[in-house]
Scaffold this motif. Structure first.
Motif, PDB file in Angstrom:
ATOM      1  N   LEU A   1      29.351  13.165  52.369  1.00 39.76           N
ATOM      2  CA  LEU A   1      28.646  13.210  51.096  1.00 39.76           C
ATOM      3  C   LEU A   1      29.486  12.599  50.023  1.00 39.76           C
ATOM      4  O   LEU A   1      29.051  11.603  49.202  1.00 39.76           O
ATOM      5  N   LEU A   2      30.956  12.946  49.937  1.00 38.36           N
ATOM      6  CA  LEU A   2      31.627  12.341  48.964  1.00 38.36           C
ATOM      7  C   LEU A   2      32.025  10.718  49.184  1.00 38.36           C
ATOM      8  O   LEU A   2      31.827  10.016  48.263  1.00 38.36           O
ATOM      9  N   VAL A   3      32.115  10.307  50.512  1.00 38.29           N
ATOM     10  CA  VAL A   3      32.151   8.901  50.655  1.00 38.29           C
ATOM     11  C   VAL A   3      30.716   8.160  50.135  1.00 38.29           C
ATOM     12  O   VAL A   3      30.809   7.142  49.658  1.00 38.29           O
ATOM     13  N   LEU A   4      29.824   8.727  50.553  1.00 39.63           N
ATOM     14  CA  LEU A   4      28.527   7.917  50.163  1.00 39.63           C
ATOM     15  C   LEU A   4      28.370   8.072  48.786  1.00 39.63           C
ATOM     16  O   LEU A   4      28.011   6.744  48.086  1.00 39.63           O
ATOM     17  N   PHE A   5      28.058   9.184  48.212  1.00 38.31           N
ATOM     18  CA  PHE A   5      28.158   8.951  46.289  1.00 38.31           C
ATOM     19  C   PHE A   5      29.219   8.478  45.705  1.00 38.31           C
ATOM     20  O   PHE A   5      29.018   7.719  44.958  1.00 38.31           O
ATOM     21  N   SER A   6      30.398   8.618  46.215  1.00 42.03           N
ATOM     22  CA  SER A   6      31.508   8.054  45.463  1.00 42.03           C
ATOM     23  C   SER A   6      31.636   6.374  45.523  1.00 42.03           C
ATOM     24  O   SER A   6      31.752   5.895  44.561  1.00 42.03           O
ATOM     25  N   ALA A   7      31.260   5.853  46.657  1.00 46.34           N
ATOM     26  CA  ALA A   7      31.230   4.362  46.683  1.00 46.34           C
ATOM     27  C   ALA A   7      29.951   3.929  46.000  1.00 46.34           C
ATOM     28  O   ALA A   7      30.102   3.089  45.437  1.00 46.34           O
ATOM     29  N   VAL A   8      28.642   4.669  45.984  1.00 50.73           N
ATOM     30  CA  VAL A   8      27.802   4.037  45.278  1.00 50.73           C
ATOM     31  C   VAL A   8      28.000   4.001  43.811  1.00 50.73           C
ATOM     32  O   VAL A   8      27.619   3.234  43.174  1.00 50.73           O
ATOM     33  N   ARG A   9      28.483   5.107  43.580  1.00 53.56           N
ATOM     34  CA  ARG A   9      28.462   5.481  42.145  1.00 53.56           C
ATOM     35  C   ARG A   9      29.678   4.653  41.344  1.00 53.56           C
ATOM     36  O   ARG A   9      29.735   4.024  40.648  1.00 53.56           O
ATOM     37  N   PHE A  10      30.831   4.520  42.342  1.00 50.96           N
ATOM     38  CA  PHE A  10      31.767   3.772  41.784  1.00 50.96           C
ATOM     39  C   PHE A  10      31.542   2.199  41.529  1.00 50.96           C
ATOM     40  O   PHE A  10      31.924   1.618  40.538  1.00 50.96           O
ATOM     41  N   GLY A  11      30.539   1.762  42.320  1.00 50.84           N
ATOM     42  CA  GLY A  11      30.229   0.330  42.463  1.00 50.84           C
ATOM     43  C   GLY A  11      29.433   0.174  41.225  1.00 50.84           C
ATOM     44  O   GLY A  11      29.345  -0.761  40.457  1.00 50.84           O
ATOM     45  N   LEU A  12      28.516   1.170  41.070  1.00 52.88           N
ATOM     46  CA  LEU A  12      27.424   0.846  39.949  1.00 52.88           C
ATOM     47  C   LEU A  12      28.019   1.082  38.681  1.00 52.88           C
ATOM     48  O   LEU A  12      27.717   0.386  37.356  1.00 52.88           O
ATOM     49  N   VAL A  13      28.993   2.027  38.647  1.00 51.60           N
ATOM     50  CA  VAL A  13      29.731   2.158  37.168  1.00 51.60           C
ATOM     51  C   VAL A  13      30.456   0.910  36.768  1.00 51.60           C
ATOM     52  O   VAL A  13      30.650   0.271  35.679  1.00 51.60           O
ATOM     53  N   MET A  14      31.300   0.329  37.662  1.00 51.31           N
ATOM     54  CA  MET A  14      32.122  -0.992  37.721  1.00 51.31           C
ATOM     55  C   MET A  14      30.996  -2.039  37.165  1.00 51.31           C
ATOM     56  O   MET A  14      31.226  -2.829  36.184  1.00 51.31           O
ATOM     57  N   GLN A  15      30.129  -2.087  37.814  1.00 50.66           N
ATOM     58  CA  GLN A  15      28.997  -3.125  37.443  1.00 50.66           C
ATOM     59  C   GLN A  15      28.365  -3.072  36.099  1.00 50.66           C
ATOM     60  O   GLN A  15      28.220  -3.608  35.401  1.00 50.66           O
ATOM     61  N   ALA A  16      28.144  -1.605  35.793  1.00 47.74           N
ATOM     62  CA  ALA A  16      27.754  -1.213  34.402  1.00 47.74           C
ATOM     63  C   ALA A  16      28.737  -1.603  33.081  1.00 47.74           C
ATOM     64  O   ALA A  16      28.387  -1.903  32.125  1.00 47.74           O
ATOM     65  N   ASN A  17      30.029  -1.474  33.620  1.00 48.53           N
ATOM     66  CA  ASN A  17      31.173  -1.757  32.482  1.00 48.53           C
ATOM     67  C   ASN A  17      30.987  -3.434  32.024  1.00 48.53           C
ATOM     68  O   ASN A  17      31.291  -3.746  31.062  1.00 48.53           O
ATOM     69  N   VAL A  18      30.507  -4.050  33.091  1.00 50.92           N
ATOM     70  CA  VAL A  18      30.469  -5.465  32.932  1.00 50.92           C
ATOM     71  C   VAL A  18      28.959  -5.947  32.031  1.00 50.92           C
ATOM     72  O   VAL A  18      28.941  -6.545  30.844  1.00 50.92           O
ATOM     73  N   THR A  19      27.867  -5.132  32.600  1.00 53.16           N
ATOM     74  CA  THR A  19      26.545  -5.551  31.964  1.00 53.16           C
ATOM     75  C   THR A  19      26.141  -4.410  30.741  1.00 53.16           C
ATOM     76  O   THR A  19      25.221  -4.964  30.030  1.00 53.16           O
ATOM     77  N   ARG A  20      26.789  -3.481  30.440  1.00 52.26           N
ATOM     78  CA  ARG A  20      26.633  -2.522  29.558  1.00 52.26           C
ATOM     79  C   ARG A  20      25.358  -2.077  29.853  1.00 52.26           C
ATOM     80  O   ARG A  20      24.742  -1.344  28.643  1.00 52.26           O
ATOM     81  N   SER A  21      24.608  -1.850  30.879  1.00 50.20           N
ATOM     82  CA  SER A  21      23.637  -1.204  31.126  1.00 50.20           C
ATOM     83  C   SER A  21      23.864  -0.138  32.255  1.00 50.20           C
ATOM     84  O   SER A  21      24.224  -0.286  33.415  1.00 50.20           O
ATOM     85  N   TYR A  22      23.691   1.081  31.947  1.00 51.10           N
ATOM     86  CA  TYR A  22      24.096   2.241  32.686  1.00 51.10           C
ATOM     87  C   TYR A  22      22.819   2.954  33.437  1.00 51.10           C
ATOM     88  O   TYR A  22      22.935   4.269  33.752  1.00 51.10           O
ATOM     89  N   ALA A  23      21.503   2.334  33.184  1.00 55.52           N
ATOM     90  CA  ALA A  23      20.617   3.164  33.840  1.00 55.52           C
ATOM     91  C   ALA A  23      20.764   3.414  35.181  1.00 55.52           C
ATOM     92  O   ALA A  23      20.276   4.641  35.580  1.00 55.52           O
ATOM     93  N   LEU A  24      21.008   2.570  36.113  1.00 51.47           N
ATOM     94  CA  LEU A  24      21.390   2.902  37.498  1.00 51.47           C
ATOM     95  C   LEU A  24      22.260   3.973  37.644  1.00 51.47           C
ATOM     96  O   LEU A  24      22.111   4.961  38.650  1.00 51.47           O
ATOM     97  N   VAL A  25      23.491   4.153  36.846  1.00 51.98           N
ATOM     98  CA  VAL A  25      24.314   5.172  36.866  1.00 51.98           C
ATOM     99  C   VAL A  25      23.343   6.587  36.727  1.00 51.98           C
ATOM    100  O   VAL A  25      23.943   7.515  37.390  1.00 51.98           O
ATOM    101  N   SER A  26      22.752   6.496  35.824  1.00 49.70           N
ATOM    102  CA  SER A  26      21.953   7.652  35.454  1.00 49.70           C
ATOM    103  C   SER A  26      20.969   8.147  36.676  1.00 49.70           C
ATOM    104  O   SER A  26      20.959   9.453  36.964  1.00 49.70           O
TER     105      SER A  26
END
Length: 256
Positions: A30-55
């Motif tokens: 569970l940690l590997v799955l959720f952490s990898a997905v969340r980390f990647g989406l937050v990194m992308q959101a920091n660039v695009t400034r869109s955090y909808a997928l993180v929510s």
């Protein structure tokens, strides 16, 4: 006369019980799955400034125990009424105190530039007008506070202090399991600050990153304490929601 051994009520639903247990293996998956997905989406959101997928990730975190666990499993991870409701006041105070200490130490160590985590995070708030009157500020604060007090506190606490914690607690004990879930919680937040996006690209801020991870590790331990002192995962959710409320108030009324 022989007695029939008492069977342990199943914690995972029948569909998942053949390959998931409340154990270290499940916790790591569970940690590997959720952490990898969340980390990647937050990194992308920091660039695009869109955090909808993180929510959406936070929503999935909140739904995961409901989808995977039986009623007994949900009770085990703390999805019960608080056994000590008065502890919710202590949980509220713990969340505010942790945020206050981080805000104060950030100001002393890193000043008002974007090496300060709260200044950097304020810069990721999208859709804000360049100038705000007090009514606009209040409305936007309430909107951001409502989001900050619901999505991540519910999703992260059901996941980290609930499902992940219990997966490790049976083998490691309560104290060590709290260290594991707090450590995982802190490290994944490097995507929010520590590894930052600037005009020149990605930059690792070693000192601020160590301070940030250490502070959130201690905060994660405080959230675990809030669960224990109330006898319910609600204690951790309240502490986390209060932390986020204090952070949002500081950003809107002291930084922006």
């Amino acid at each position: 006369m022989s007695t029939r051994p008492t069977s342990t009520p199943p914690e995972f639903r029948r569909l998942f019980a053949s390959w998931l247990r409340m154990d270290v293996r499940t916790g790591l998956i569970l940690l590997v799955l959720f952490s990898a997905v969340r980390f990647g989406l937050v990194m992308q959101a920091n660039v695009t400034r869109s955090y909808a997928l993180v929510s959406i990730v936070f929503v999935v975190m909140a739904l995961t125990p409901l989808l995977l666990l039986t009623r007994d499993g949900r009770r085990r991870i703390g999805m019960t009424r608080p056994a000590r409701p008065s502890g919710l006041i202590a949980a509220l105070m713990a969340g505010a105190l942790c945020c206050g200490l981080l805000i104060a130490s950030a100001g002393v160590l890193f000043g008002a530039g974007d090496n300060n985590a709260f200044v950097y995070i304020a810069g990721t708030y999208s859709g804000l007008p360049p100038a705000m009157d007090e009514q606009t500020r209040l409305i936007l604060f309430l909107v951001f506070a409502a989001i900050g007090m619901s999505f991540s506190p519910i999703g992260e606490e059901l996941f980290y202090r609930g499902l992940v914690h219990e997966s490790f607690a049976r083998r490691l004990g309560e104290g060590r399991a709290a260290v594991v879930d707090a450590g995982a919680f802190a490290l994944v937040h490097l995507a929010h600050f520590g590894l930052v996006w600037r005009a020149t690209g990605w930059t690792l801020l070693p000192g601020p990153a160590v301070w940030w991870v250490t502070g959130l590790f201690v905060t994660g331990l405080a959230f675990s304490w809030a669960r224990r002192v109330t006898g319910s995962i609600l204690g951790a959710i309240v502490a986390h929601a209060t932390f986020n409320l204090a952070m949002t108030a500081w950003i809107f009324y002291r930084i922006l």
